[in-house]
Design an enzyme around this catalytic site. Structure first.
Site, mmCIF file in Angstrom:
data_model
loop_
_atom_site.group_PDB
_atom_site.id
_atom_site.type_symbol
_atom_site.label_atom_id
_atom_site.label_comp_id
_atom_site.label_asym_id
_atom_site.label_seq_id
_atom_site.Cartn_x
_atom_site.Cartn_y
_atom_site.Cartn_z
ATOM 1 N NE ARG A 56 -3.589 -1.983 -0.290
ATOM 2 C CZ ARG A 56 -4.906 -2.035 -0.470
ATOM 3 N NH1 ARG A 56 -5.667 -1.028 -0.145
ATOM 4 N NH2 ARG A 56 -5.440 -3.106 -1.008
ATOM 5 C CE LYS A 157 -3.451 -20.195 6.596
ATOM 6 N NZ LYS A 157 -3.029 -20.361 7.970
ATOM 7 C CE LYS A 191 4.326 -28.335 7.275
ATOM 8 N NZ LYS A 191 5.375 -27.873 8.168
ATOM 9 C CG HIS A 249 -2.183 -25.926 7.613
ATOM 10 N ND1 HIS A 249 -1.985 -25.491 6.328
ATOM 11 C CD2 HIS A 249 -1.834 -24.879 8.403
ATOM 12 C CE1 HIS A 249 -1.529 -24.250 6.338
ATOM 13 N NE2 HIS A 249 -1.434 -23.850 7.595
ATOM 14 C CE LYS A 335 -0.831 -20.152 16.186
ATOM 15 N NZ LYS A 335 0.162 -20.613 15.226
HETATM 16 C C1 BG6 Z 1 0.339 -21.161 9.241
HETATM 17 C C2 BG6 Z 1 -0.514 -20.679 10.381
HETATM 18 O O1 BG6 Z 1 -0.437 -21.358 8.091
HETATM 19 O O2 BG6 Z 1 0.962 -22.388 9.605
HETATM 20 C C3 BG6 Z 1 0.335 -20.499 11.630
HETATM 21 O O3 BG6 Z 1 -1.132 -19.438 10.034
HETATM 22 C C4 BG6 Z 1 1.089 -21.776 11.942
HETATM 23 O O4 BG6 Z 1 -0.490 -20.105 12.727
HETATM 24 C C5 BG6 Z 1 1.849 -22.283 10.709
HETATM 25 O O5 BG6 Z 1 1.987 -21.515 13.004
HETATM 26 C C6 BG6 Z 1 2.476 -23.639 10.966
HETATM 27 O O6 BG6 Z 1 3.189 -24.056 9.842
HETATM 28 P P1 BG6 Z 1 4.729 -24.503 9.899
HETATM 29 O O7 BG6 Z 1 4.976 -25.164 8.617
HETATM 30 O O8 BG6 Z 1 5.495 -23.235 10.070
HETATM 31 O O9 BG6 Z 1 4.847 -25.377 11.074
#
Ligand code: BG6
Length: 481
Positions: A56, A157, A191, A249, A335
């Site tokens: 922006r 996402k 992954k 995920h 979390k």
């Molecule tokens: C993201 C989420 O898509 O994936 C996060 O928004 C999360 O909250 C993360 O921590 C985890 O992915 P990775 O691959 O970093 O473990």
């Protein structure tokens, strides 16, 4: 640090102008910029490319400021520190443009300039690393300027926040881009260890015959995180753990785990099989869901003082098809938990006959299961019962292990985003979510979104609210091991 491997013998994508919307966001800094740099060093980016960081007006940078910003992000988050000479070559391709400015610094002019510099045959790639409600404006801007031609678009996402918004978003995007141009990204599908599930199941006869209700007692997909919301208060408070992690995920991992064998690994058959799993996924019952919130969450910046957003979720899901009927799938993520792990457990049934004297005394939850640790670099562990040496037939727990980092050339490893960005440039949609799949997942989620159970508090550094065991009862969570 990860050494960089060169894939010089691989076909390279066509020339590209890569436009990253949301360049000042967390995702661009942590994953996209360092990922593009690693692809460049590995020789996997096109021979000719330009990267336009797009932000922006209020966060506008000069090209030099943007290069410095990208350099810092790469130093901080790339697995390999940038080498001066390589960085200098990469940085030449970086510039900043302003969205939605119409002037010479605007996206349209910047794309035209980049294309002119590279000559003909350039593809456009737009990475929308922005929240779902901001995507619509960007898509309209691109469409109204004719920038949708010869283009692919990556949508981050969560794709929408419920069924209605996902449908609307699909509708808006398909007004300007057809489905073959749209890449709904879910980085868990990039992954290594998740893709390896396809190899484990369909390249071996060792596991696949067991991969069904007659042998499997339960499946767990468990992704605790020690991370907190990391300064993303406003985003997280309107999203929550279910939308941030499960609809995206964890359900995708479930799709790969539960699917039938596709006729090939190309996009249509692979996504058809994953979507069939989603079709047979039973709509969620809110009474099989536990939502938690860590103590102190409401004091975080950007979070409402009376927030009921969940930072933890555990749930029981069911797949109503002949392979999986009656097998619970337990999903958990949150979390500020005790540890960061990404663990799948396939818990197998016990043998019907008990011929060993101490068979009942051995903890059947420890033996007789397959664990897939999909946190990079990933590993697989088979837990089974074995005869302990000695004169008696006494059972003991035994384990077999496969570790990616001491079994293969780990230097060939691409981080999930790198792999997926490359697939987009090559036009391969196999590892991206299709519109019918994502809409079905929101359908499955609808009863929970309409009537979520109240959030239960949990202590930071714990395993979630004390009630979490009820989701898996009479089984146990594999973690903590
Ligand atoms: C993201 C989420 O898509 O994936 C996060 O928004 C999360 O909250 C993360 O921590 C985890 O992915 P990775 O691959 O970093 O473990």
């Amino acid at each position: 640090m990860r050494p960089t491997h060169s894939f010089n013998d691989r076909p390279r994508p066509d020339s590209h102008v890569i436009v990253i919307f949301g360049i000042t966001g967390d995702l661009a800094r942590r994953k996209i910029i360092p990922g593009l740099y690693h692809l460049f060093v590995a020789g996997l980016l096109p021979e000719h490319f330009r990267v336009l960081g797009c932000g922006r007006t209020q966060s506008a940078m000069t090209d030099d400021e943007f290069r410095a910003y990208a350099y810092n992000a790469t130093c901080q988050f790339a697995a390999t520190a940038p080498r001066e000479d390589e960085w200098a070559r990469f940085a030449q391709s970086l510039s900043f443009s302003v969205d939605p400015d119409d002037g010479p610094r605007g996206v349209e002019a910047a794309v035209a300039r980049a294309e002119l510099e590279m000559g003909g045959g350039v593809r456009r790639l737009y990475h929308l690393a922005i929240p779902p409600d901001a995507m619509r404006d960007v898509v309209r801007l691109l469409g109204s300027k004719g920038l949708n031609e010869n283009a692919r678009i990556i949508c981050e996402k969560p794709f929408g926040v419920d069924l209605e918004s996902a449908r609307e978003l699909n509708h808006e995007i398909t007004a300007f881009f057809d489905e073959t141009q749209i890449f709904r990204i879910d980085h868990f599908l990039g992954k290594e260890s998740i893709d390896n599930i396809l190899a484990l199941r369909f390249a071996n006869e060792l596991f696949e015959p067991l991969w069904r209700r007659s042998h499997v007692r339960y499946v767990q997909i468990d992704v605790p995180e020690t991370l907190s919301i990391e300064g993303r208060g406003a985003f997280y408070d309107s999203t929550g753990a279910f939308r941030d992690m499960v609809v995206t995920h964890l359900f995708q991992v479930l799709g790969i785990l539960a699917m039938e064998q596709p006729t090939s690994l190309t996009a249509r058959p692979l996504r058809d099989e994953i979507n069939k799993v989603f079709e047979t996924l039973r709509v969620l019952d809110p009474s099989s869901v536990i939502r938690g919130q860590y103590a102190g969450y409401r004091d975080e910046e950007g979070v409402a003082p009376d927030s009921t957003t969940e930072t933890f979720i555990a749930l029981r899901a069911w797949i109503d098809n002949s392979r999986w009927m009656g097998v619970p799938f337990y999903l958990r993520t949150g979390k500020c938990m005790a540890t960061s792990q990404q663990m799948i457990t396939i818990g197998l049934r016990e043998p019907v006959m008990e011929i060993f004297p101490d068979q009942r005394d051995v903890d059947s939850h420890d033996g007789n299961k397959l664990l897939i640790d999909f946190k990079d670099p990933g590993s697989i562990h088979a837990h089974f019962l074995a005869k302990q040496p000695g004169p008696d037939m006494t059972l003991g727990l035994a384990k077999m292990h496969f570790h990616y980092n001491d079994s293969f050339q780990e230097k060939n490893n691409l981080e999930a985003y790198e792999r997926l960005l490359l697939e987009v440039m090559l036009g391969n949609q196999a590892l991206f979510t299709r519109s019918d799949g994502i809409e079905r997942l929101w359908e499955v989620a609808a009863p929970l979104l309409a009537a979520p159970p109240p959030v239960e508090s949990y202590v930071k550094g714990s395993w979630g609210p004390p009630s979490v065991g009820t989701i898996v009862s009479p089984n146990d969570w594999t973690l903590p091991e």
